[in-house]
Design an enzyme around this catalytic site. Structure first.
Site, PDB file in Angstrom:
ATOM      1  N   GLY A  48       0.767  -1.237   0.000  1.00 15.66           N
ATOM      2  CA  GLY A  48       0.000   0.000   0.000  1.00 15.66           C
ATOM      3  C   GLY A  48       0.801   1.291   0.000  1.00 15.66           C
ATOM      4  O   GLY A  48       0.339   2.312  -0.491  1.00 15.66           O
ATOM      5  N   ASP A 106      -4.854   1.489  10.702  1.00 15.31           N
ATOM      6  CA  ASP A 106      -6.287   1.265  10.915  1.00 15.31           C
ATOM      7  C   ASP A 106      -6.461   0.763  12.351  1.00 15.31           C
ATOM      8  O   ASP A 106      -6.521   1.563  13.288  1.00 15.31           O
ATOM      9  CB  ASP A 106      -6.744   0.254   9.846  1.00 15.31           C
ATOM     10  CG  ASP A 106      -8.235   0.035   9.794  1.00 15.31           C
ATOM     11  OD1 ASP A 106      -8.832  -0.186  10.848  1.00 15.31           O
ATOM     12  OD2 ASP A 106      -8.817   0.069   8.699  1.00 15.31           O
TER      13      ASP A 106
HETATM   14  P1  XMP Z   1      -4.090  -2.320  10.588  1.00 15.12           P
HETATM   15  O1  XMP Z   1      -5.517  -2.627  10.977  1.00 15.12           O
HETATM   16  O2  XMP Z   1      -3.192  -3.497  10.819  1.00 15.12           O
HETATM   17  O3  XMP Z   1      -4.163  -2.102   9.041  1.00 15.12           O
HETATM   18  O4  XMP Z   1      -3.587  -1.053  11.213  1.00 15.12           O
HETATM   19  C1  XMP Z   1      -3.095  -1.670   8.358  1.00 15.12           C
HETATM   20  C2  XMP Z   1      -3.091  -2.195   6.941  1.00 15.12           C
HETATM   21  O5  XMP Z   1      -4.395  -2.535   6.479  1.00 15.12           O
HETATM   22  C3  XMP Z   1      -4.653  -1.962   5.219  1.00 15.12           C
HETATM   23  N1  XMP Z   1      -5.791  -1.029   5.354  1.00 15.12           N
HETATM   24  C4  XMP Z   1      -6.492  -0.481   4.362  1.00 15.12           C
HETATM   25  N2  XMP Z   1      -6.362  -0.600   3.026  1.00 15.12           N
HETATM   26  N3  XMP Z   1      -8.157   0.888   2.726  1.00 15.12           N
HETATM   27  C5  XMP Z   1      -7.196   0.089   2.218  1.00 15.12           C
HETATM   28  O6  XMP Z   1      -7.091   0.019   0.998  1.00 15.12           O
HETATM   29  C6  XMP Z   1      -8.368   1.055   4.048  1.00 15.12           C
HETATM   30  O7  XMP Z   1      -9.256   1.811   4.450  1.00 15.12           O
HETATM   31  C7  XMP Z   1      -7.476   0.329   4.907  1.00 15.12           C
HETATM   32  N4  XMP Z   1      -7.370   0.274   6.245  1.00 15.12           N
HETATM   33  C8  XMP Z   1      -6.336  -0.566   6.488  1.00 15.12           C
HETATM   34  C9  XMP Z   1      -3.397  -1.266   4.802  1.00 15.12           C
HETATM   35  O8  XMP Z   1      -2.681  -2.104   3.917  1.00 15.12           O
HETATM   36  C10 XMP Z   1      -2.598  -1.105   6.056  1.00 15.12           C
HETATM   37  O9  XMP Z   1      -1.220  -1.249   5.835  1.00 15.12           O
HETATM   38 MG    MG Z   2      -0.262  -1.433   4.064  1.00 18.51          MG
END
Ligand code: XMP
Ligand code: MG
Length: 178
Positions: A48, A106
């Site tokens: 990402g 996230d």
């Molecule tokens: P966490 O929950 O581990 O998530 O903090 C981090 C990773 O999850 C992906 N992520 C997203 N990807 N839209 C996306 O396209 C979103 O709204 C989103 N939220 C989390 C992302 O790869 C991140 O590194």
């Molecule tokens: Mg990511």
């Protein structure tokens, strides 16, 4: 385009290219000041963060290195909760000033799970730099040192962020429509 359709879902424009670029330039300027003479090592988290890392790194004017790791915890529009290391780290962090580049925090699970592996290598310093942060989604605390945008707890895509593999190639960021 102010809305796009992907996998049967509708997404509306949220953070346009010009705003993203403006904030990223400001952040790079701050890092150039904070890390002058420190030769920082950026670690960008794939997939990402590739566009964010590229644009930020182009505005870094001090001596610096960049490398990449691949972690994943998402499937569809919700986190699977499992963090997978798909490509590991091949650089020695001992005594380095490390800056982790992530597209979005996230729940915090991905970095919370992965950061101990970095601390174990005893870097001189370690800071977290993110494009997006969803404070309302926090389940695992992660210390965030640099952040471009705090955003509501809505699924977003574009500018490197995907929905099941698609949507990364947008210059703007979109959010899931109500
Ligand atoms: P966490 O929950 O581990 O998530 O903090 C981090 C990773 O999850 C992906 N992520 C997203 N990807 N839209 C996306 O396209 C979103 O709204 C989103 N939220 C989390 C992302 O790869 C991140 O590194
Ligand atoms: Mg990511």
């Amino acid at each position: 385009m102010s809305t796009i359709q992907l996998h049967g879902k509708s997404f509306e424009i949220f953070l346009p290219e010009a705003l993203l670029q403006e904030k990223i330039s400001e952040l790079a300027a701050q890092i150039n000041t904070d890390y002058a003479g420190k030769k920082p090592l950026f670690i960008a988290v794939l997939n990402g963060s590739f566009m964010f890392a590229s644009d930020l790194f182009k505005s870094i004017t001090i001596e610096a290195e960049i490398c990449f790791i691949k972690l994943a915890s998402y499937k569809g529009t919700t986190s699977t909760g499992q963090v997978i290391t798909a490509i590991g780290l091949d650089v020695d962090l001992t005594n380095r000033h490390v800056i982790v580049l992530e597209d979005i925090i996230d729940t915090g699970k991905t970095l919370h799970t992965f950061l101990p592996q970095l601390y174990n290598q005893q870097p001189e310093s370690l800071k977290i730099c993110v494009l997006l942060h969803k404070p309302d989604a926090t389940l695992f605390e992660v210390p965030i040192d640099y952040c471009c945008f705090s955003i509501p707890n809505k699924f977003v895509l574009g500018y490197g962020l995907d929905y099941d593999g698609y949507g990364r190639n947008s210059k703007d960021i979109y959010k899931l429509a109500e």
